[in-house]
Scaffold this active site. Sequence first.
Site, mmCIF file in Angstrom:
data_model
loop_
_atom_site.group_PDB
_atom_site.id
_atom_site.type_symbol
_atom_site.label_atom_id
_atom_site.label_comp_id
_atom_site.label_asym_id
_atom_site.label_seq_id
_atom_site.Cartn_x
_atom_site.Cartn_y
_atom_site.Cartn_z
ATOM 1 N N GLY A 1 0.781 -1.239 0.000
ATOM 2 C CA GLY A 1 0.000 0.000 0.000
ATOM 3 C C GLY A 1 0.808 1.282 0.000
ATOM 4 N N THR A 2 2.011 1.255 -0.563
ATOM 5 C CA THR A 2 2.759 2.519 -0.599
ATOM 6 C C THR A 2 2.090 3.513 -1.553
ATOM 7 O OG1 THR A 2 4.296 1.812 -2.333
ATOM 8 C CG2 THR A 2 4.949 1.366 -0.056
ATOM 9 N N ASN A 3 1.458 3.021 -2.592
ATOM 10 C CA ASN A 3 0.735 3.945 -3.480
ATOM 11 C C ASN A 3 -0.501 4.515 -2.793
ATOM 12 O OD1 ASN A 3 1.905 4.283 -6.303
ATOM 13 N ND2 ASN A 3 2.158 2.083 -5.923
ATOM 14 N N MET B 1 -3.877 -6.614 -7.239
ATOM 15 C CA MET B 1 -3.372 -7.716 -8.063
ATOM 16 C C MET B 1 -4.477 -8.668 -8.507
ATOM 17 S SD MET B 1 -0.271 -6.831 -8.159
ATOM 18 C CE MET B 1 1.031 -6.009 -7.260
ATOM 19 N N ILE C 1 -7.120 -9.168 -12.064
ATOM 20 C CA ILE C 1 -7.583 -8.631 -13.345
ATOM 21 C C ILE C 1 -9.107 -8.605 -13.332
ATOM 22 C CG2 ILE C 1 -7.701 -9.087 -15.830
ATOM 23 C CD1 ILE C 1 -4.810 -10.119 -15.625
ATOM 24 N N LEU C 2 -9.657 -7.449 -13.663
ATOM 25 C CA LEU C 2 -11.109 -7.279 -13.621
ATOM 26 C C LEU C 2 -11.710 -7.562 -14.996
ATOM 27 C CD1 LEU C 2 -10.977 -4.045 -11.470
ATOM 28 C CD2 LEU C 2 -11.814 -6.290 -10.713
ATOM 29 N N ASN D 1 -5.437 2.807 -12.979
ATOM 30 C CA ASN D 1 -4.470 1.854 -12.441
ATOM 31 C C ASN D 1 -3.073 2.435 -12.582
ATOM 32 O OD1 ASN D 1 -3.364 -0.763 -11.623
ATOM 33 N ND2 ASN D 1 -2.834 -1.062 -13.777
ATOM 34 N N HIS E 1 0.814 1.260 -13.128
ATOM 35 C CA HIS E 1 1.601 0.096 -13.531
ATOM 36 C C HIS E 1 3.076 0.485 -13.541
ATOM 37 C CE1 HIS E 1 2.445 -3.758 -15.334
ATOM 38 N NE2 HIS E 1 3.285 -3.127 -16.139
HETATM 39 C C1 GAR Z 1 3.422 -1.102 -7.329
HETATM 40 O O1 GAR Z 1 4.692 -1.046 -7.900
HETATM 41 C C2 GAR Z 1 2.369 -1.117 -8.414
HETATM 42 O O2 GAR Z 1 2.676 -0.300 -9.508
HETATM 43 C C3 GAR Z 1 2.386 -2.548 -8.810
HETATM 44 O O3 GAR Z 1 2.550 -3.271 -7.595
HETATM 45 C C4 GAR Z 1 3.201 -2.452 -6.639
HETATM 46 C C5 GAR Z 1 2.313 -2.338 -5.417
HETATM 47 O O4 GAR Z 1 2.944 -1.635 -4.401
HETATM 48 N N1 GAR Z 1 1.184 -2.902 -9.494
HETATM 49 C C6 GAR Z 1 1.132 -3.771 -10.487
HETATM 50 O O5 GAR Z 1 2.092 -4.409 -10.854
HETATM 51 C C7 GAR Z 1 -0.236 -3.967 -11.120
HETATM 52 N N2 GAR Z 1 -0.109 -4.509 -12.430
HETATM 53 P P1 GAR Z 1 2.133 -0.944 -3.219
HETATM 54 O O6 GAR Z 1 1.161 -1.983 -2.660
HETATM 55 O O7 GAR Z 1 3.200 -0.600 -2.226
HETATM 56 O O8 GAR Z 1 1.420 0.257 -3.760
#
Ligand code: GAR
Length: 206
Positions: free
Chosen positions: A15-17, A94, A96-97, A111, A113
């Site tokens: 969940g850093t994003n 993670m 796919i919808l 999203n 990526h």
């Molecule tokens: C992030 O790098 C995000 O871009 C990627 O997973 C990580 C999740 O980190 N997402 C994908 O690869 C989706 N296709 P987070 O949980 O710390 O945000």
Amino acid sequence: MKTKARIAVLVSGGGTNLQALLDAQARGDIPHGEIVLVISNNRSAYALERAAKAGIPSRVLLRKELGSQAAFEAALADALRENNIDLVILAGFMSILSQSFTRQFEGRIINVHPSLIPSFCGEGFYGLRVHEAALARGVKVTGATVHIVNEIPDGGPILLQKAVEIRPDDTPEVLQKRVMEQAEWILLPRAAAMLCAQLCEKGEWK
Ligand code: GAR
């Protein structure tokens, strides 16, 4: 007239994003939006703790418990409608919808990526795997993309992209962190702010 779009953030892991979005909201950088709900498809996602610390309600929806992807998506759609969600942000989500789901929220799901789409994207490219593939191919530049979600995995219209340099001694983990810091955590709040402002301007509410 509404002045703030109601945002739901979908997560699966660290969940850093999500944190970048929460921090941006706290700084006032998403003036036309408000994160009102976090939904995780993983009970032990650290993202849930981040939501709790920020005082944002969260829900856990597990495909395994619900029995099928269709049942999972039906529960997800119900949760979004019950909470009058205007914008859905996939932040490290993670799963796919399906087309039937994305069509219900057309133009309202984004999203992030961790590559420069169309490189290293689509089914099988997620999380650390994306950075492993970039290093294996030997590209010298990678980055992140924020896009609208449609029925094609990572195939919807691109909103924002930012390039990040690859260094000779990078490991997937080191590269992942640099892409997050230099691109994802900047782009995702920016895209959220942009779409919320657009939604408010258009006055498009369900
Ligand atoms: C992030 O790098 C995000 O871009 C990627 O997973 C990580 C999740 O980190 N997402 C994908 O690869 C989706 N296709 P987070 O949980 O710390 O945000």
